[in-house]
Motif scaffolding. Structure first.
Motif, short mmCIF file in Angstrom:
data_model
loop_
_atom_site.label_atom_id
_atom_site.label_comp_id
_atom_site.label_asym_id
_atom_site.label_seq_id
_atom_site.Cartn_x
_atom_site.Cartn_y
_atom_site.Cartn_z
N ILE A 121 0.85 -1.33 -0.10
CA ILE A 121 0.05 -0.12 -0.10
C ILE A 121 0.96 1.15 -0.27
CG2 ILE A 121 -1.64 1.44 1.41
CD1 ILE A 121 -3.03 -1.33 2.38
N THR A 122 2.02 1.21 0.90
CA THR A 122 2.86 2.44 0.91
C THR A 122 3.45 2.59 -0.60
OG1 THR A 122 3.22 1.99 3.16
CG2 THR A 122 4.77 3.37 2.10
N ASP A 123 3.96 1.40 -0.99
CA ASP A 123 4.67 1.54 -2.22
C ASP A 123 3.63 1.95 -3.36
OD1 ASP A 123 6.86 0.43 -1.04
OD2 ASP A 123 6.72 -1.51 -1.88
N GLY A 124 2.40 1.54 -3.12
CA GLY A 124 1.38 1.95 -4.22
C GLY A 124 1.19 3.49 -4.05
N LYS A 125 1.19 4.07 -2.96
CA LYS A 125 0.82 5.21 -2.67
C LYS A 125 2.03 6.21 -3.13
CE LYS A 125 -2.11 4.94 1.33
NZ LYS A 125 -2.49 5.47 2.86
N ALA A 126 3.25 5.59 -2.90
CA ALA A 126 4.39 6.47 -3.37
C ALA A 126 4.28 6.37 -4.79
CB ALA A 126 5.73 5.70 -2.72
N LYS A 127 3.87 5.39 -5.59
CA LYS A 127 3.84 5.43 -7.11
C LYS A 127 2.73 6.19 -7.51
CE LYS A 127 5.59 0.66 -7.97
NZ LYS A 127 5.32 -0.66 -8.17
N THR A 128 1.75 6.20 -6.86
CA THR A 128 0.88 7.12 -7.35
C THR A 128 0.97 8.73 -7.19
OG1 THR A 128 -0.96 5.53 -6.59
CG2 THR A 128 -1.80 7.72 -6.82
N ALA A 129 1.84 8.83 -5.87
CA ALA A 129 2.44 10.15 -5.78
C ALA A 129 3.13 10.57 -6.86
CB ALA A 129 2.74 10.40 -4.35
N ARG A 130 4.13 9.75 -7.02
CA ARG A 130 5.22 10.51 -8.18
C ARG A 130 4.40 10.29 -9.61
NH1 ARG A 130 8.21 6.06 -5.45
NH2 ARG A 130 7.79 4.53 -7.17
N LEU A 131 3.43 9.55 -9.76
CA LEU A 131 2.77 9.46 -10.97
C LEU A 131 1.82 10.82 -11.19
CD1 LEU A 131 2.02 8.11 -13.63
CD2 LEU A 131 -0.01 7.22 -12.56
N GLN A 132 1.20 11.28 -10.02
CA GLN A 132 0.33 12.50 -10.18
C GLN A 132 1.49 13.74 -10.00
OE1 GLN A 132 -1.68 12.20 -6.19
NE2 GLN A 132 -3.45 11.26 -7.07
#
Length: 143
Positions: A121-132
């Motif tokens: 979840i943390t990795d997914g949030k980080a990827k989402t944040a980087r993508l955003q």
């Protein structure tokens, strides 16, 4: 006349002898009757005694049936109570230790799975944040 008298006396002796025999037979029959009456009286007393004994035995059977029914009911109640108490009995310490170890192992596996999922979840949030951020940067550069 003398001959007739002798003949009549002879007949008299004969009738008296027959009468004595008949009287003896009558006495024997009377004695047998008394013996039979005594035996019948003893049999009647015995029968009355047996009848009384049978009555007592019937009462005893009824009492025993009642006691058996009561004992059966009590036994069933005790079985139900035993089943209720069985759930409260503490099992052996070794078995409890094995159960606890098994539960600890399961808990550790669940914790590890939870940490893995939290990391995803943390990795997914980080990827989402980087993508955003990348989308935002791209939109700024396009402007």
């Amino acid at each position: 006349l003398h001959a007739e008298h002798a003949q009549l006396e002879e007949q008299l002796h004969q009738v008296q002898a027959e009468s004595n025999v008949k009287m003896e037979e009558f006495d024997n029959v009377a004695k047998e009757c008394q013996e039979l009456e005594s035996e019948i009286a003893r049999s009647n007393k015995l029968q009355a005694s047996k009848r009384e004994e049978a009555t007592q035995l019937k009462k005893q059977v009824t009492t025993l049936k009642d006691e058996l029914a009561s004992a059966t009911w009590t036994f069933q109640e005790m079985q139900a109570e035993e089943e209720a108490l069985a759930s409260q009995i503490v099992s052996s310490p070794d078995r409890r230790k094995r159960e606890l170890e098994t539960k600890k192992e399961y808990l550790e596996k669940e914790k590890a799975e939870t940490r893995r999922l939290q990391q995803e979840i943390t990795d997914g949030k980080a990827k989402t944040a980087r993508l955003q951020q990348a989308i935002k940067d791209l939109q700024e550069t396009m402007v």
